[in-house]
Design an enzyme around this catalytic site. Sequence first.
Site, PDB file in Angstrom:
ATOM      1  N   SER A 256      -7.828  -1.743 -10.167  1.00  0.00           N
ATOM      2  CA  SER A 256      -6.596  -1.804  -9.369  1.00  0.00           C
ATOM      3  C   SER A 256      -6.742  -2.846  -8.257  1.00  0.00           C
ATOM      4  O   SER A 256      -7.826  -3.070  -7.735  1.00  0.00           O
ATOM      5  CB  SER A 256      -6.302  -0.441  -8.747  1.00  0.00           C
ATOM      6  N   LYS A 257      -5.600  -3.435  -7.938  1.00  0.00           N
ATOM      7  CA  LYS A 257      -5.571  -4.459  -6.901  1.00  0.00           C
ATOM      8  C   LYS A 257      -6.108  -3.879  -5.584  1.00  0.00           C
ATOM      9  O   LYS A 257      -6.850  -4.519  -4.869  1.00  0.00           O
ATOM     10  CB  LYS A 257      -4.114  -4.912  -6.708  1.00  0.00           C
ATOM     11  N   ARG A 258      -5.744  -2.617  -5.359  1.00  0.00           N
ATOM     12  CA  ARG A 258      -6.156  -1.987  -4.107  1.00  0.00           C
ATOM     13  C   ARG A 258      -7.688  -1.920  -4.010  1.00  0.00           C
ATOM     14  O   ARG A 258      -8.280  -2.266  -3.009  1.00  0.00           O
ATOM     15  CB  ARG A 258      -5.563  -0.578  -4.019  1.00  0.00           C
TER      16      ARG A 258
END
Length: 485
Positions: A256-258
């Site tokens: 995930s980008k996060r």
Amino acid sequence: MTENTAPRVRIAPSPTGYLHLGTIRTALFNYLFAKKEKGIFILRIEDTDTERSLPIYEKDIIEGLKTLGISWDEGPDIGGPYGPYRQSERKEIYREYIKKLLDEKKAYWCFCSPQELEEERKAMLAAGIAPKYSGKCRHLTQKEVEEKIKSGQKGVIRIIAPTSTTIEFNDLIRGKITVSSEIIGDFVIAKDEETPLFLLANAIDDSLMKITHVIRGEDHISNTPRQIIIQKALNFEIPKYAHLPLILAPDRSKLSKRKMETSFVEYLKEGYLPEAILNFLVLLGWHPENDQEILSLEEMIKLFNLKRIQKSGAVFSVEKLDWFNAQYIKNLPLETLVERIKNFVPAAWLEKEEILKKAVVVERDRMKKLSEFKELAEFFFEIGEWEVETLRWQGMSLNKVVLNLKNLYDAINKIDEKDFEISKLEKEIMPLAETLGRGESLWPLRVALSGRKSSPGPFEIMWVLGKKETLSRIEAAIKKASELL
Ligand code: GLU
């Protein structure tokens, strides 16, 4: 570039966010390769995206890499023979090359609107052709271009891509990669005569900075054929390319980008050690021949070999990172560990240096992150509220608890302060504990000292607290339990 020249590699972060683990891994692999091959490692700041690039991000990237022990030989902060090393300071250079490409008719202005481009794309898809720019504006005359610019029409600059051929390169990790020029088409390289896009600025700089090996993430692999087209058009040497495997989530999906963009500083704040982070990252896509897992930076340099980088994605597991961190916490020299833990405890604890140090000794094996220390060690400084019921071992009576604690109190009281060492305390008290019943004596003793169901053993706690505090806590527990009798 001859085979014998010392390699020159670089990390080229865009300062559009804080330093994150993906950039650190790429920087580390480049750094290790440079060190191993006695080459040069360069830091280049790619801040052409003026809207998203910020000086605080650049500062964070530079400081973060330094904290990790990754240093460079040329860079914006130290200069070097091929500077400037910040793309925003290289505009003149880009202007010169964009002009050269336009003058030599290797690039041209394109004024197609997004709608026109979209229509073209749809038409190609409908006709079953891979969509690419048609080359419509290639034929505009100089005069037509000048008029359009004068009338305020928005345009971009495209490079003329070769047709009916293939672009090939030998990726040092993935082997030979061949792309048909048919799927590329004339692509955009600049917004105007002084504003290059990433593909162009990055390719120009790699060549002018004499980069011999571009080691970067696999997400850039589709850029490479385009950059080779640019480098050929400018008669530049083409560097060797090596694309590092993607970093994947444990289920092998895209991370995930996060998670990917969590900043390094956040990890530090959570109590991860820079050494552990480096060790964890170096094994994301590479492992040494001897399968050694715990590796210092020096050992990494010694064992590193680009050939051992894997092609398949590397799985990012927080459990694994925690495991590395726990190993480093266990093995760091005590003084160093205490110094680092000081950033994670209340100011009042710093005044009790002796207790703090001892608490670190007895708690270090129980920690995965430095931030866990405060919760684990709180009771050494302040026992706080606790339930009398906790004193009972397997339903024993409170009467028995009080009796056993009194016996223990007397025995402990007889021990000289200077014998308050874990092994000596154990030797002195264990015979009595055996007589009273191990569980029935050691459990209430431990709870009296800690107020908790789980903690290090009673002798360790006694060593940390010292004689006076030990006795006072046992006394308080006796009192607390007696009130309920
Ligand atoms: N600025 C690019 C990035 O941060 C650099 C890519 C490269 O290493 O060529 O992704």
